[in-house]
Write a protein that holds these residues in place. Structure first.
Motif, mmCIF file in Angstrom:
data_model
loop_
_atom_site.group_PDB
_atom_site.id
_atom_site.type_symbol
_atom_site.label_atom_id
_atom_site.label_comp_id
_atom_site.label_asym_id
_atom_site.label_seq_id
_atom_site.Cartn_x
_atom_site.Cartn_y
_atom_site.Cartn_z
ATOM 1 N N MET A 187 0.833 -1.195 0.000
ATOM 2 C CA MET A 187 0.000 0.000 0.000
ATOM 3 C C MET A 187 0.873 1.253 0.000
ATOM 4 S SD MET A 187 -3.038 -0.865 -0.214
ATOM 5 C CE MET A 187 -3.682 -2.523 -0.348
ATOM 6 N N GLN A 188 0.388 2.303 -0.656
ATOM 7 C CA GLN A 188 1.186 3.507 -0.761
ATOM 8 C C GLN A 188 1.227 4.239 0.569
ATOM 9 O OE1 GLN A 188 -1.749 3.097 -2.091
ATOM 10 N NE2 GLN A 188 -3.024 4.675 -1.193
ATOM 11 N N ASN A 189 2.263 5.070 0.754
ATOM 12 C CA ASN A 189 2.347 5.902 1.941
ATOM 13 C C ASN A 189 1.385 7.058 1.813
ATOM 14 O OD1 ASN A 189 4.428 4.370 3.067
ATOM 15 N ND2 ASN A 189 5.976 5.474 1.872
ATOM 16 N N THR A 214 -11.505 -0.251 8.771
ATOM 17 C CA THR A 214 -10.896 0.232 7.537
ATOM 18 C C THR A 214 -9.992 -0.842 6.947
ATOM 19 O OG1 THR A 214 -8.897 1.127 8.567
ATOM 20 C CG2 THR A 214 -10.875 2.518 8.583
ATOM 21 N N TRP A 215 -9.601 -0.634 5.692
ATOM 22 C CA TRP A 215 -8.690 -1.588 5.057
ATOM 23 C C TRP A 215 -7.329 -1.579 5.752
ATOM 24 C CZ3 TRP A 215 -4.000 -0.256 3.005
ATOM 25 C CH2 TRP A 215 -3.772 1.104 2.767
ATOM 26 N N VAL A 216 -6.971 -0.464 6.372
ATOM 27 C CA VAL A 216 -5.699 -0.378 7.081
ATOM 28 C C VAL A 216 -5.713 -1.289 8.306
ATOM 29 C CG1 VAL A 216 -4.145 1.160 8.345
ATOM 30 C CG2 VAL A 216 -5.290 1.971 6.272
ATOM 31 N N GLN A 217 -6.863 -1.378 8.947
ATOM 32 C CA GLN A 217 -6.973 -2.168 10.170
ATOM 33 C C GLN A 217 -6.972 -3.667 9.911
ATOM 34 O OE1 GLN A 217 -10.619 -0.252 11.460
ATOM 35 N NE2 GLN A 217 -9.551 0.847 13.104
ATOM 36 N N ILE A 218 -7.584 -4.094 8.810
ATOM 37 C CA ILE A 218 -7.717 -5.539 8.593
ATOM 38 C C ILE A 218 -7.031 -6.031 7.324
ATOM 39 C CG2 ILE A 218 -9.876 -5.628 9.877
ATOM 40 C CD1 ILE A 218 -11.393 -5.673 7.296
ATOM 41 N N ASN A 263 -6.810 -7.159 1.425
ATOM 42 C CA ASN A 263 -7.345 -8.413 0.894
ATOM 43 C C ASN A 263 -8.566 -8.899 1.661
ATOM 44 O OD1 ASN A 263 -5.358 -8.523 -1.079
ATOM 45 N ND2 ASN A 263 -3.945 -9.698 0.216
ATOM 46 N N ASP A 264 -8.660 -8.519 2.934
ATOM 47 C CA ASP A 264 -9.776 -8.972 3.763
ATOM 48 C C ASP A 264 -10.837 -7.895 3.963
ATOM 49 O OD1 ASP A 264 -8.585 -11.505 4.219
ATOM 50 O OD2 ASP A 264 -7.310 -10.631 5.784
ATOM 51 N N ALA A 265 -10.569 -6.693 3.492
ATOM 52 C CA ALA A 265 -11.487 -5.579 3.734
ATOM 53 C C ALA A 265 -12.727 -5.693 2.852
ATOM 54 C CB ALA A 265 -10.789 -4.256 3.478
ATOM 55 N N SER A 266 -13.851 -5.312 3.410
ATOM 56 C CA SER A 266 -15.091 -5.267 2.641
ATOM 57 C C SER A 266 -15.399 -3.819 2.286
ATOM 58 C CB SER A 266 -16.241 -5.876 3.444
ATOM 59 O OG SER A 266 -16.406 -5.195 4.677
ATOM 60 N N THR A 267 -16.387 -3.627 1.437
ATOM 61 C CA THR A 267 -16.743 -2.284 0.997
ATOM 62 C C THR A 267 -18.117 -1.902 1.522
ATOM 63 O OG1 THR A 267 -17.674 -3.143 -1.059
ATOM 64 C CG2 THR A 267 -15.367 -2.453 -1.097
ATOM 65 N N ASN A 276 -19.843 0.880 -2.539
ATOM 66 C CA ASN A 276 -18.782 0.189 -3.284
ATOM 67 C C ASN A 276 -17.399 0.794 -3.107
ATOM 68 O OD1 ASN A 276 -20.912 -0.380 -6.217
ATOM 69 N ND2 ASN A 276 -21.089 -1.152 -4.149
ATOM 70 N N PHE A 277 -17.172 1.525 -2.023
ATOM 71 C CA PHE A 277 -15.843 2.008 -1.674
ATOM 72 C C PHE A 277 -15.429 1.376 -0.349
ATOM 73 C CE2 PHE A 277 -17.025 5.872 -4.233
ATOM 74 C CZ PHE A 277 -15.956 5.818 -5.132
ATOM 75 N N TYR A 278 -14.109 1.359 -0.075
ATOM 76 C CA TYR A 278 -13.661 0.959 1.250
ATOM 77 C C TYR A 278 -14.294 1.883 2.295
ATOM 78 C CZ TYR A 278 -9.874 -2.179 -0.294
ATOM 79 O OH TYR A 278 -9.142 -3.210 -0.820
ATOM 80 N N TYR A 279 -14.604 1.321 3.448
ATOM 81 C CA TYR A 279 -15.191 2.105 4.532
ATOM 82 C C TYR A 279 -14.263 3.228 4.990
ATOM 83 C CZ TYR A 279 -18.757 -1.528 5.237
ATOM 84 O OH TYR A 279 -19.801 -2.403 5.079
#
Length: 357
Positions: A1-3, A210-214, A217-221, A225-228
């Motif tokens: 993931m980008q900084n 958030t996708w950062v927390q989990i 690959n495991d994050a849902s939207t 249709n966007f990441y939370y």
């Protein structure tokens, strides 16, 4: 993931994920709510003892007459509020027997001109008749219930400044609520009110991981249709909310917003998405419009840019924006507000019922 790039206006918007084909089709084919359902008309409850702080008995009687005229024409409660708002902006809810520089022959609650369109002098000076004539003209405006209130009123009045009535809207809401026979709210209804941006952090999925927390690959939207808790998810929630779509199935989604089949995507492509949809953009902040930062602008992420929403416009050349993912870690995926100079963003993306003055 980008900084994440941190600055005055921070942060990355992660591109939305593709949902399953079947689920997407179900969302697209599901019946949409009507955007023109703005609630039934409300009856007037006014008596000699009715008081509203800041208003005289004469003003309250005139507001009640306007509401009564709307009731007789089966006008929605939003229409009753617009009618009171316009009278506040034109005459202060007073039956004026004089005009002004641009309209020396203007008279009455709505400052209607002596051009034959508004009846006789007596008609223009009569609260009920003048209100009835205004409302009939409003009802002839195509799609008026989907317009920002000040723009709907201006379609009838043709004021030089289409946003002249905007500052009177909160008082009109207060008056109609105070003089109605029952409590009601436009919140959660299908009545579109562009420019009404919600009450602070009312984002429905604020507690979702958030996708950062989990991990991505495991994050849902979200249902959009966007990441939370990304800036794009919050901004698209505000767009749906203002256009009267406040529950599933939402009208505007990442995958179906653009008419050309492309996704609305991360913040960097939102301006092109607005252009593809034919929605207006400009350089003037409007309450409820989306703030668009091109990559690297104002400290935004150099790859993905940033989007937020205008919450308030000030008189000193600044505005207050609200959004998500605009703070440095560990608060980067939480709600924020901040004051920004109006010349910092790359553009403001308007809703289809807003326009640049």
């Amino acid at each position: 993931m980008q900084n994440k790039a941190l600055g005055l206006i921070s942060v990355a918007a992660i591109p939305g994920l593709v949902l399953g084909v079947v689920f997407s089709l179900l969302l697209l084919l599901a019946p949409a709510k009507s955007l023109a359902s703005c609630g039934s008309t409300t009856s007037v409850a006014f008596s000699a003892g009715t008081e509203v702080e800041g208003y005289t008995v004469e003003q309250l009687k005139n507001a009640a007459a306007i509401m009564g005229a709307g009731k007789a024409l089966d006008l929605s409660v939003k229409g009753q509020m617009i009618s009171v708002m316009v009278s506040l902006g034109e005459s202060g809810l007073r039956v004026l027997d004089y005009g002004d520089g641009p309209g020396p022959d203007s008279r009455g609650l709505f400052q209607q001109r002596d051009n034959g369109a508004w009846g006789s002098y007596a008609d223009r000076m009569d609260p009920t008749i003048s209100a009835t004539n205004f409302i009939k003209a409003l009802q002839k405006v195509e799609g008026w219930e989907l317009l920002e209130p000040t723009l709907a009123g201006n379609k009838v009045q043709r004021n030089a400044d289409p946003y002249h009535y905007q500052k009177y809207w909160p008082e009109a809401v207060k008056l109609v609520q105070a003089l109605s026979d029952g409590k009601f709210s436009l919140e959660g209804s299908d009545c579109a009110i562009p420019g009404k941006t919600g009450a602070g952090d009312d984002y429905p999925w604020k507690d979702s991981p958030t996708w950062v927390q989990i991990g991505a690959n495991d994050a849902s939207t979200s249902p959009l249709n966007f990441y939370y808790r990304e800036c794009v998810d919050f901004a698209l929630w505000r767009v749906n909310q203002q256009m009267g779509s406040t529950g599933e199935p939402f009208k505007f989604l990442n995958g179906s917003f653009r008419p050309d089949g492309q996704r609305l995507g991360s913040a960097v492509t939102w301006k092109s998405g607005w252009d593809a949809k034919g929605w207006p953009t400009g350089s003037v902040p409007r309450v409820g419009s989306v703030v668009w930062y091109a990559p690297g602008t104002g400290g935004a992420d150099p790859t993905y840019g940033h989007v937020a929403v205008v919450k308030e416009v000030k008189d000193d050349g600044t505005y207050v924006e609200e959004g998500y993912n605009g703070n440095p870690p560990p608060d980067d995926h939480n709600y924020y507000t901040r004051t920004v100079s109006s010349d910092v963003p790359s553009a403001f993306l308007y809703l289809p019922t807003q326009e640049e003055k």
